[in-house]
Enzyme design. Structure first.
Site, PDB file in Angstrom:
ATOM      1  N   TYR A 172       0.833  -1.191   0.000  1.00  0.00           N
ATOM      2  CA  TYR A 172       0.000   0.000   0.000  1.00  0.00           C
ATOM      3  C   TYR A 172       0.881   1.260   0.000  1.00  0.00           C
ATOM      4  CZ  TYR A 172      -3.959  -3.106   0.712  1.00  0.00           C
ATOM      5  OH  TYR A 172      -4.906  -4.085   0.552  1.00  0.00           O
ATOM      6  N   ARG A 220       2.485  -0.898  10.933  1.00  0.00           N
ATOM      7  CA  ARG A 220       2.601  -2.258  10.394  1.00  0.00           C
ATOM      8  C   ARG A 220       3.474  -2.188   9.147  1.00  0.00           C
ATOM      9  NH1 ARG A 220      -1.918  -6.931   8.787  1.00  0.00           N
ATOM     10  NH2 ARG A 220      -0.770  -8.557   9.884  1.00  0.00           N
ATOM     11  N   GLY A 318      -4.410 -13.877  13.029  1.00  0.00           N
ATOM     12  CA  GLY A 318      -5.330 -13.274  12.074  1.00  0.00           C
ATOM     13  C   GLY A 318      -6.545 -14.131  11.808  1.00  0.00           C
ATOM     14  N   CYS A 345      -6.963 -22.090   4.446  1.00  0.00           N
ATOM     15  CA  CYS A 345      -7.431 -22.468   3.098  1.00  0.00           C
ATOM     16  C   CYS A 345      -7.647 -21.235   2.228  1.00  0.00           C
ATOM     17  CB  CYS A 345      -8.718 -23.284   3.197  1.00  0.00           C
ATOM     18  SG  CYS A 345     -10.198 -22.334   3.650  1.00  0.00           S
ATOM     19  N   CYS A 349     -12.008 -16.105   3.061  1.00  0.00           N
ATOM     20  CA  CYS A 349     -11.549 -14.781   3.478  1.00  0.00           C
ATOM     21  C   CYS A 349     -10.924 -14.019   2.317  1.00  0.00           C
ATOM     22  CB  CYS A 349     -10.618 -14.901   4.669  1.00  0.00           C
ATOM     23  SG  CYS A 349      -9.296 -16.130   4.503  1.00  0.00           S
ATOM     24  N   ALA A 393     -20.456 -31.315   4.711  1.00  0.00           N
ATOM     25  CA  ALA A 393     -21.817 -30.776   4.710  1.00  0.00           C
ATOM     26  C   ALA A 393     -22.675 -31.455   5.766  1.00  0.00           C
ATOM     27  CB  ALA A 393     -22.442 -30.938   3.326  1.00  0.00           C
ATOM     28  N   GLN A 420     -15.225 -36.333   1.521  1.00  0.00           N
ATOM     29  CA  GLN A 420     -14.152 -35.976   0.598  1.00  0.00           C
ATOM     30  C   GLN A 420     -12.885 -35.527   1.320  1.00  0.00           C
ATOM     31  OE1 GLN A 420     -14.479 -36.660  -2.434  1.00  0.00           O
ATOM     32  NE2 GLN A 420     -16.460 -36.118  -3.294  1.00  0.00           N
ATOM     33  N   LYS A 430      -1.930 -30.572   3.552  1.00  0.00           N
ATOM     34  CA  LYS A 430      -3.384 -30.496   3.686  1.00  0.00           C
ATOM     35  C   LYS A 430      -3.936 -31.329   4.833  1.00  0.00           C
ATOM     36  CE  LYS A 430      -6.176 -29.713   0.470  1.00  0.00           C
ATOM     37  NZ  LYS A 430      -7.144 -29.961  -0.599  1.00  0.00           N
TER      38      LYS A 430
END
Length: 642
Positions: A172, A220, A318, A345, A349, A393, A420, A430
């Site tokens: 930034y 920061r 975070g 993952c 977000c 799910a 899955q 993972k």
């Protein structure tokens, strides 16, 4: 006390925090269209304070209308914002948390559509990620923005905030002035290192003057841009003492910019937890102010050890705050197994916000972003509800149903729950996905929810038990193309390979370069198997724009794997896969051929339920094969509405 370092108080320039846990700024997209604080944003922040965190830093807050990074970014560019902003510290103080406002100007990292005019920057060099043309700031405009930061800091104090953080990281505006990657000016704000530091030091000094000596102010920073043509850590070692001299009371040590390969600013599961702490420790060697460490930290034990070692004085958690807003309180009382861990993952977000232009949530916490709607309500009349399928799910639905007081039973046709995720958790980096499954199973056990594995549900089962409602979360099954020779004994489905049902052999050919195919290739390569991936599409289905996509492609390339695009498979003969690419016939030898060509919903029970007139909902892959985010959120919604 357990974690005595993490839970010890700490003081920054007169502001005493009850513990060393920090919630760093994370953009949400929850602000109102007029850039004021919304009820949604307020409830989201207050919920994190309720969870026990000592310091909460708001998401980016624009000091100037031309500094917005996204349309509904909250603002502080005039006094009209003070009233709405004051609601944030008031809400956080109710739970003993301190509140800091992060002051921000996006510079070139935004779009003309957001601002109504071209973005401004040190130089007219478009963002390497966005490609948006921008205008170089005049000397007069630089002076205006220095003043804007200072005035914004003063407004933060007026609004009741306990501290201010200047956003000098992640590419930034402040970061842009520091870096030769984005600053090619030839006046007093560019060229030499001294000149490139000038804008940041002026902003710090002006903000300090505006808030006075007795108000906490920090910055920061990206300690290392980690991008070709950018600055490295050596610059920050020289700059940090000068920022302290100019007025900062602490330094929040992040890393990278948005064009850094692998997205290290918001690191994915491919990056080791705490990977950036060594930079925080190195900063402590050159300054005598508190250092806030950050970098994919989701474990209170890791944070406590880092503080004990002297890596940092405070620790930013975070995305862990998105996944479980109560994790600090759970750690304080020793309930570590109750903590729902962030997997990094990035689906709900940063990628949802950046790629889908939707507000932030969390794949594993469907309540994130909906706190303003209130908690899920108890069932008016408890019902007997069957959940068919114990994948993400189904487990998500069962959790909500049990919390609401329904009589729930879960049925899974496989020998173990997870769906899955049993295969998705096997590729490198993972395994964290199974953390959520194990967390969900512990929760269901606490509620005494029966889970029946190796139990496919039949029409007779449903007819006999007569449940009041059914949630169909039966997942999906793999599909393949019509390719001659595909029934060869050398051919196996990717899920069978990943779950260990197939003996590995090499060389291997993977058919399909979507995430399943690429992650299976990654798994095989990690097990010493040479791999070629054949993909019919001419462009990569898994690109390098996401952090996981970048690391996945990199690992496959670095391990010697081949990916061939535009490859149409003609057939399999013995141990040869024949294909054509750009009208040129080719072949690959294989001792193992893995299919990863997609999936089709398994929802055959719908006909049964319709015939029996049993109310039902279809969720997750049983509705349509998609990501874990959709599976968990749809399961939650179904459980909430029954």
């Amino acid at each position: 006390m357990r974690f005595e370092h993490l839970f010890s108080p700490f003081t920054i320039n007169g502001m005493t925090l009850k513990n060393r846990a920090v919630m760093p700024p994370m953009a949400t997209g929850y602000g109102n269209a007029d850039n004021t604080v919304s009820e949604r944003l307020l409830a989201y922040l207050e919920r994190r304070a309720q969870g026990g965190t000592g310091l909460i830093i708001t998401e980016v807050c624009a000091v100037d209308p031309r500094g917005k990074g996204f349309p509904n970014e909250i603002g502080v560019w005039n006094d009209d914002f003070i009233g709405a902003l004051s609601r944030i510290p008031a809400a956080l103080h109710r739970h003993g948390a301190k509140a800091a406002l992060q002051l921000h100007h996006a510079g070139r990292e935004t779009f003309e559509a957001v601002l109504g005019k071209k973005p401004e920057a040190p130089s007219a060099i478009p963002s390497a990620v966005l490609g948006q043309p921008c205008e170089a700031m005049s000397l007069e405009r630089i002076t205006e923005i220095v003043r804007a930061f200072a005035q914004a800091a003063g407004r933060a104090r007026q609004a009741g905030f306990d501290a201010v953080e200047l956003h000098g990281a992640h590419g930034y505006l402040l970061n842009q002035f520091l870096s030769p990657f984005s600053n090619n000016r030839e006046d007093e704000y560019g060229g030499s290192e001294e000149n490139r530091m000038r804008f940041v030091l002026e902003v710090v000094a002006a903000a300090r003057k505006a808030v006075g000596d007795d108000f906490p102010l920090w910055i920061r920073i990206s300690a290392d841009e980690m991008v070709r043509g950018g600055y490295d850590f050596s610059l920050m070692r020289r700059l940090a003492p000068r920022m302290v001299a100019a007025g900062v009371d602490a330094i929040h040590c992040s890393v990278g910019v948005y064009s850094t390969p692998g997205g290290l600013s918001i690191a994915s599961m491919d990056t080791e937890p705490g990977f950036n702490l060594f930079r925080a420790r190195a900063l402590k060697d050159v300054v005598r102010v508190p250092i806030i460490g950050v970098g994919r930290i989701n474990d209170p034990a890791m944070a406590d050890q880092a503080i004990a070692r002297g890596d940092a004085d405070l620790i930013s958690f975070g995305r862990q705050h998105l996944t479980d807003p109560d994790f600090i309180e759970k750690a304080r009382r020793g309930s570590l197994e109750d903590i729902r861990r962030c997997t990094a993952c990035n689906q709900g977000c940063i990628e949802r916000l950046s790629f889908e232009m939707k507000s932030t949530t969390c794949s594993f916490n469907p309540e994130c972003g909906r706190e303003y709607k209130g908690p899920v309500l108890p069932a008016g009349t408890p019902k007997k509800v069957w959940v068919i399928g114990a994948g993400p799910a189904g487990l998500s639905a069962a959790l909500v149903l049990a919390a609401r007081g329904h009589q729930v039973e879960v049925f899974e046709k496989e020998s173990q729950p997870g769906g899955q995720l049993l295969s998705a958790s096997r590729p490198p980096h993972k395994a964290v996905f199974m953390d959520w499954v194990n967390w969900a199973l512990r929760r269901l056990k606490q509620w005494s929810v029966p889970l029946h594995c190796s139990h496919p549900v039949s029409a007779d089962d449903i007819k006999k038990a007569a449940p009041d409602a059914v949630i169909v979360a039966s997942g999906a099954y793999p599909v393949t193309a019509s390719i001659p020779g595909l029934k060869s004994e050398l051919v196996a489905d990717a899920r069978d390979v990943l779950t260990g049902n197939i003996k590995l052999a090499g060389p291997a050919v993977v058919l399909g370069a979507g995430y399943v195919g690429m992650e299976t290739a990654d798994y095989l390569l990690a097990n010493g198997i040479a791999v070629t991936v054949l993909e019919m599409q001419t462009l990569p289905p898994v690109n390098r724009f996401s952090a996981h996509g970048y690391w996945l492609n990199k690992r496959i390339k670095d391990s010697g794997g081949k990916i061939i695009f535009g490859a149409r498979v003609l057939g399999i003969e013995n141990n040869i896969v024949r294909y054509v690419q750009a009208d040129k016939p080719s072949e690959e030898k294989a001792s193992l051929i893995v299919t990863a060509m997609g999936a089709k919903s398994e929802n055959t029970l719908e006909d049964v339920l319709n015939a029996l007139a049993v109310p039902y909902r279809v969720v997750g892959d049983a509705r349509s094969p998609r990501r874990i985010l959709e599976a968990i959120h749809e399961g939650y919604k179904a459980g909430e509405e029954i």
